[in-house]
Design an enzyme around this catalytic site. Structure first.
Site, PDB file in Angstrom:
ATOM      1  N   GLN A 130     -16.683  16.641 -44.151  1.00  0.00           N
ATOM      2  CA  GLN A 130     -15.652  16.316 -45.130  1.00  0.00           C
ATOM      3  C   GLN A 130     -16.255  15.584 -46.324  1.00  0.00           C
ATOM      4  OE1 GLN A 130     -12.148  14.966 -43.243  1.00  0.00           O
ATOM      5  NE2 GLN A 130     -11.033  14.558 -45.125  1.00  0.00           N
TER       6      GLN A 130
ATOM      7  N   SER B 207     -20.750  15.341 -39.192  1.00  0.00           N
ATOM      8  CA  SER B 207     -19.386  14.877 -38.926  1.00  0.00           C
ATOM      9  C   SER B 207     -18.494  16.053 -38.535  1.00  0.00           C
ATOM     10  CB  SER B 207     -18.846  14.125 -40.148  1.00  0.00           C
ATOM     11  OG  SER B 207     -17.604  13.518 -39.866  1.00  0.00           O
ATOM     12  N   LEU B 208     -17.501  16.385 -39.354  1.00  0.00           N
ATOM     13  CA  LEU B 208     -16.647  17.541 -39.077  1.00  0.00           C
ATOM     14  C   LEU B 208     -17.484  18.799 -38.857  1.00  0.00           C
ATOM     15  CD1 LEU B 208     -15.293  20.174 -40.798  1.00  0.00           C
ATOM     16  CD2 LEU B 208     -14.002  19.113 -38.964  1.00  0.00           C
TER      17      LEU B 208
ATOM     18  N   GLN C 132     -17.746  10.183 -31.675  1.00  0.00           N
ATOM     19  CA  GLN C 132     -18.084  10.471 -33.067  1.00  0.00           C
ATOM     20  C   GLN C 132     -17.073   9.881 -34.051  1.00  0.00           C
ATOM     21  OE1 GLN C 132     -17.111  13.594 -35.592  1.00  0.00           O
ATOM     22  NE2 GLN C 132     -19.012  14.716 -35.209  1.00  0.00           N
TER      23      GLN C 132
END
Length: 432
Positions: free
Chosen positions: A11, A92-93, A251
């Site tokens: 993101q 991340s994402l 996470q």
């Protein structure tokens, strides 16, 4: 052959109109977007193509949007280039994108998971006034110390949320604490930039979201890894699908250790990386901290040309040529770019992972000798591919079309025509 890694952005990389060129040039990409619309129950493609930047920044939309663009880019990449990776990693994402493309999470499940993840993170953000800020030009030790100084209670906390590179870290937490830490670091001479995100990701402020998201993760069924995926929390490859619920839950509140991820790829012998998704943030990080790895973005047609012609080293170019003329390599590419509809873990392990590894071993033998595949090796690869198609529950029509495509493009139709059940497809082929 040199080792390749696929990278998936997170993101912050989203922008209105992302994926436009993929959609224009590829029916495969269009089908990925259409499936997202169907699974989510709203027109995600319209939000990506013509929504406002503010709407797309909302985490409940940004996360499925980025996943969709990355999965589309991956499937197009497998069709256009077809070089199977040695590793995958996502920021991340992007870790969800990496796990999806490695065959561990089904695309529909991934869409539902990241949509719910975004909603939960948005809800958690509404409970607290949070912020995130990138810091450039200060040491890791100094940033960590300033975060400790600016945090004096559970209601005023800031932590390092992203170890992106030696040059850039991100801090996250309560807005007042983040602002105080940013002022201190800026007075030291560091450059700061507040991120346009709607929640303080990867910080203790996400605890309420993490607790609820664990339940969502635990309810999913996971497949086996078609290649290793490096986890954000540990900076090491997953050891088994059994770790997914725990690591993806952690996470949300733990820092993204992208610096360790890059080091893991270097230590694993990766020399080429391709960033699949919007923008080229990860490419820049790799240029900064992983100089032994040449990284190429893969979003626009011009970048495809660079990857094929200008930037691809000799080994990658050889692999690309083999992919166009080698039945064994084509079988590997076809196996991974087809949609999986079977989430019985034991059945998938026996019927897909095991035969896929057999075809990989065939390809490794060919790479070592430099010899073209024999008829027996090609037949073995095709039979194993048919077994993998059946295990993934690929529709019979699609199975035939993909087999026809492999035989036609490799000039082997006359050798293996008996393997095709539908003779009508054979009549449609040009003579080889």
């Amino acid at each position: 052959m040199r080792k390749l890694a696929l990278l998936f952005p997170g993101q912050g990389s989203q922008y209105v109109g992302m994926g436009k060129e993929l959609l224009e040039r590829s029916a495969t990409a269009r089908s990925v977007f259409a499936e997202a619309n169907e699974v989510l129950g709203f027109d995600l493609q319209q939000i990506i193509a013509a929504g406002s930047a503010e709407e797309l920044t909302r985490t409940e939309y940004a996360q499925p949007a980025l996943l969709t663009v990355s999965v589309a880019a991956y499937r197009v990449y497998m069709e256009e280039i077809g070089v199977v990776p040695a590793y995958a990693a996502g920021h991340s994402l992007g870790e969800f994108s990496a796990l999806t493309c490695a065959g561990v999470i089904s695309y529909p499940d991934a869409l539902r998971l990241v949509r719910r993840r975004g909603q939960l993170m948005q809800e958690a953000a509404a409970e607290e006034a949070g912020a995130m800020c990138a810091v450039i030009g200060s040491s890791r030790e100094r940033i960590e110390a300033v975060c400790v100084q600016a945090s004096n209670s559970d209601e005023r906390m800031v932590v390092v949320s992203n170890y992106n590179s030696s040059e850039q870290l991100v801090i996250s937490g309560h807005r007042l604490a983040v602002e105080e830490a940013a002022r201190t670091l800026e007075s030291d001479g560091a450059r700061i930039s507040f991120l346009k995100v709607s929640a303080p990701f990867h910080s203790p402020l996400m605890h309420s979201a993490a607790a609820k998201f664990r339940e969502e993760l635990a309810a999913c069924t996971y497949g086996s890894f078609e290649w290793p995926v490096v986890a954000n929390v540990t900076g090491k490859p997953y050891e088994s699908p059994a770790q997914i619920t725990s690591l993806l839950t952690q996470q949300l509140t733990a820092p993204v250790r992208w610096d360790q991820t890059m080091q893991e790829l270097c230590d694993g012998g990766v020399s080429i990386a391709v960033e699949l998704g919007a923008k080229r943030v990860l490419t820049q990080f790799m240029k900064s901290d992983a100089k032994s790895i040449v990284c190429y973005p893969y979003e626009k047609a011009a970048e495809l040309d660079l990857l094929r012609q200008e930037l691809a080293p000799e080994q990658l170019e050889q692999a690309r040529r083999l992919a166009a003329n080698n039945v064994v390599t084509r079988c590997l590419a076809a196996a991974v770019c087809t949609k999986n509809r079977n989430w019985d873990l034991e059945e998938y392990e026996q019927g897909f992972v095991a035969p896929y590894k057999q075809v990989q071993r065939l390809q490794e033998q060919l790479d070592e000798t430099g010899a073209p595949p024999t008829e027996a090796q090609m037949r073995e690869a095709l039979e194993l591919l048919k077994q993998m198609f059946i295990t993934k529950r690929v529709p019979e029509q699609e199975q035939r079309e993909r087999l026809v495509d492999i035989l036609k493009q490799t000039g082997t139709t006359s050798l293996f025509s008996s393997m095709l059940a539908d003779s009508e497809h054979l009549h449609a082929l040009e003579p080889c």
